[in-house]
Scaffold this motif. Sequence first.
Motif, mmCIF file in Angstrom:
data_model
loop_
_atom_site.group_PDB
_atom_site.id
_atom_site.type_symbol
_atom_site.label_atom_id
_atom_site.label_comp_id
_atom_site.label_asym_id
_atom_site.label_seq_id
_atom_site.Cartn_x
_atom_site.Cartn_y
_atom_site.Cartn_z
ATOM 1 N N HIS A 63 -0.665 1.795 2.901
ATOM 2 C CA HIS A 63 -0.423 2.304 1.546
ATOM 3 C C HIS A 63 0.313 1.271 0.702
ATOM 4 C CE1 HIS A 63 -2.166 6.195 2.051
ATOM 5 N NE2 HIS A 63 -1.355 6.529 3.041
ATOM 6 N N LYS A 64 1.250 0.563 1.300
ATOM 7 C CA LYS A 64 1.939 -0.507 0.568
ATOM 8 C C LYS A 64 0.955 -1.587 0.149
ATOM 9 C CE LYS A 64 6.491 -0.447 2.791
ATOM 10 N NZ LYS A 64 7.388 -1.266 3.631
ATOM 11 N N LEU A 65 0.087 -1.968 1.071
ATOM 12 C CA LEU A 65 -0.900 -3.017 0.807
ATOM 13 C C LEU A 65 -1.854 -2.602 -0.312
ATOM 14 C CD1 LEU A 65 -1.641 -5.817 1.983
ATOM 15 C CD2 LEU A 65 -3.282 -4.637 3.443
ATOM 16 N N ILE A 66 -2.304 -1.368 -0.273
ATOM 17 C CA ILE A 66 -3.217 -0.871 -1.305
ATOM 18 C C ILE A 66 -2.492 -0.726 -2.638
ATOM 19 C CG2 ILE A 66 -4.592 1.128 -2.052
ATOM 20 C CD1 ILE A 66 -5.256 1.516 0.982
ATOM 21 N N ALA A 67 -1.343 -0.075 -2.632
ATOM 22 C CA ALA A 67 -0.605 0.172 -3.876
ATOM 23 C C ALA A 67 -0.226 -1.127 -4.583
ATOM 24 C CB ALA A 67 0.641 1.008 -3.596
ATOM 25 N N SER A 78 -2.662 6.306 -2.327
ATOM 26 C CA SER A 78 -1.613 5.341 -1.956
ATOM 27 C C SER A 78 -0.425 5.387 -2.915
ATOM 28 C CB SER A 78 -2.191 3.928 -1.881
ATOM 29 O OG SER A 78 -3.023 3.810 -0.759
ATOM 30 N N SER A 79 -0.694 5.561 -4.199
ATOM 31 C CA SER A 79 0.403 5.684 -5.171
ATOM 32 C C SER A 79 1.247 6.908 -4.865
ATOM 33 C CB SER A 79 -0.156 5.780 -6.594
ATOM 34 O OG SER A 79 -0.858 4.629 -6.937
ATOM 35 N N ASP A 80 0.574 7.976 -4.494
ATOM 36 C CA ASP A 80 1.265 9.207 -4.113
ATOM 37 C C ASP A 80 2.119 8.981 -2.860
ATOM 38 O OD1 ASP A 80 1.506 11.896 -5.036
ATOM 39 O OD2 ASP A 80 0.444 12.553 -3.244
ATOM 40 N N ALA A 81 1.605 8.201 -1.923
ATOM 41 C CA ALA A 81 2.316 7.969 -0.659
ATOM 42 C C ALA A 81 3.555 7.100 -0.835
ATOM 43 C CB ALA A 81 1.372 7.322 0.365
ATOM 44 N N VAL A 82 3.523 6.142 -1.753
ATOM 45 C CA VAL A 82 4.681 5.245 -1.921
ATOM 46 C C VAL A 82 5.716 5.792 -2.899
ATOM 47 C CG1 VAL A 82 3.344 3.194 -1.300
ATOM 48 C CG2 VAL A 82 3.627 3.783 -3.719
ATOM 49 N N GLU A 83 5.329 6.775 -3.709
ATOM 50 C CA GLU A 83 6.239 7.306 -4.730
ATOM 51 C C GLU A 83 7.565 7.829 -4.170
ATOM 52 O OE1 GLU A 83 6.121 10.948 -7.796
ATOM 53 O OE2 GLU A 83 4.541 9.453 -8.112
ATOM 54 N N LYS A 93 5.894 -2.324 -8.615
ATOM 55 C CA LYS A 93 5.134 -2.930 -7.511
ATOM 56 C C LYS A 93 3.745 -2.305 -7.371
ATOM 57 C CE LYS A 93 8.407 -2.182 -4.365
ATOM 58 N NZ LYS A 93 9.609 -1.786 -5.052
ATOM 59 N N VAL A 94 3.582 -1.098 -7.864
ATOM 60 C CA VAL A 94 2.291 -0.410 -7.774
ATOM 61 C C VAL A 94 1.392 -0.928 -8.893
ATOM 62 C CG1 VAL A 94 1.110 1.816 -7.843
ATOM 63 C CG2 VAL A 94 3.356 1.625 -6.757
ATOM 64 N N PRO A 148 1.923 14.628 -12.244
ATOM 65 C CA PRO A 148 2.652 14.374 -10.994
ATOM 66 C C PRO A 148 1.935 13.388 -10.066
ATOM 67 C CG PRO A 148 1.586 16.519 -10.929
ATOM 68 C CD PRO A 148 1.398 15.984 -12.315
ATOM 69 N N GLY A 149 2.745 12.665 -9.305
ATOM 70 C CA GLY A 149 2.269 11.828 -8.208
ATOM 71 C C GLY A 149 1.317 10.721 -8.610
ATOM 72 N N GLY A 150 0.449 10.402 -7.667
ATOM 73 C CA GLY A 150 -0.490 9.310 -7.843
ATOM 74 C C GLY A 150 -1.476 9.532 -8.976
ATOM 75 N N LEU A 151 -1.782 10.792 -9.278
ATOM 76 C CA LEU A 151 -2.694 11.089 -10.378
ATOM 77 C C LEU A 151 -2.128 10.578 -11.694
ATOM 78 C CD1 LEU A 151 -5.363 12.392 -11.242
ATOM 79 C CD2 LEU A 151 -4.098 14.522 -11.574
#
Length: 152
Positions: A5-9, A61-66, A75-76, A123-126
């Motif tokens: 997720h870090k790599l993707i974000a 991935s954005s949702d996972a790193v938030e 960083k995203v 909210p979140g990655g959306l």
Amino acid sequence: MSQLHKLIATSLGIGYVGKGGGTVAAVFTCICWYFWHEHFVPGQWLTLGVTLVITIIGIISSDAVEPFWGKDDKKVVIDEVAGMCVSLLFLPASIAYIAAGLVLFRFFDIVKPLYISKAEKLPGGLGVMLDDVLAGICANILLQIVFRFNLL
């Protein structure tokens, strides 16, 4: 948080550049877009499919790193990659259109007119991804007009 997720974000680590990481990610996307179209000549539907996959994976991935980095951390930058792809959809992959797409996308991404800023409040990655996708749509609409009327 998974390393994937870090790599993707961060779009393969581009997000760690710091200030200007979004622009660097957009430029990197333009370079990849040009060479992909120049050497592999993907069809329009494949290009749309890849753009949708990037967007969906970006949301996840954005949702996972938030929870670890905060809402829409600098960083995203996967959102810039997706938005840049959207801005170039269904257009010639010429340097002129790609450069114009980059300028227009970054303009709409930074200025956030037409309620684009409200999208990032979701909210979140959306919320992270949608404002850039909308900026890409605005850029694409203008580029489609330029293309249809043969102005470039």
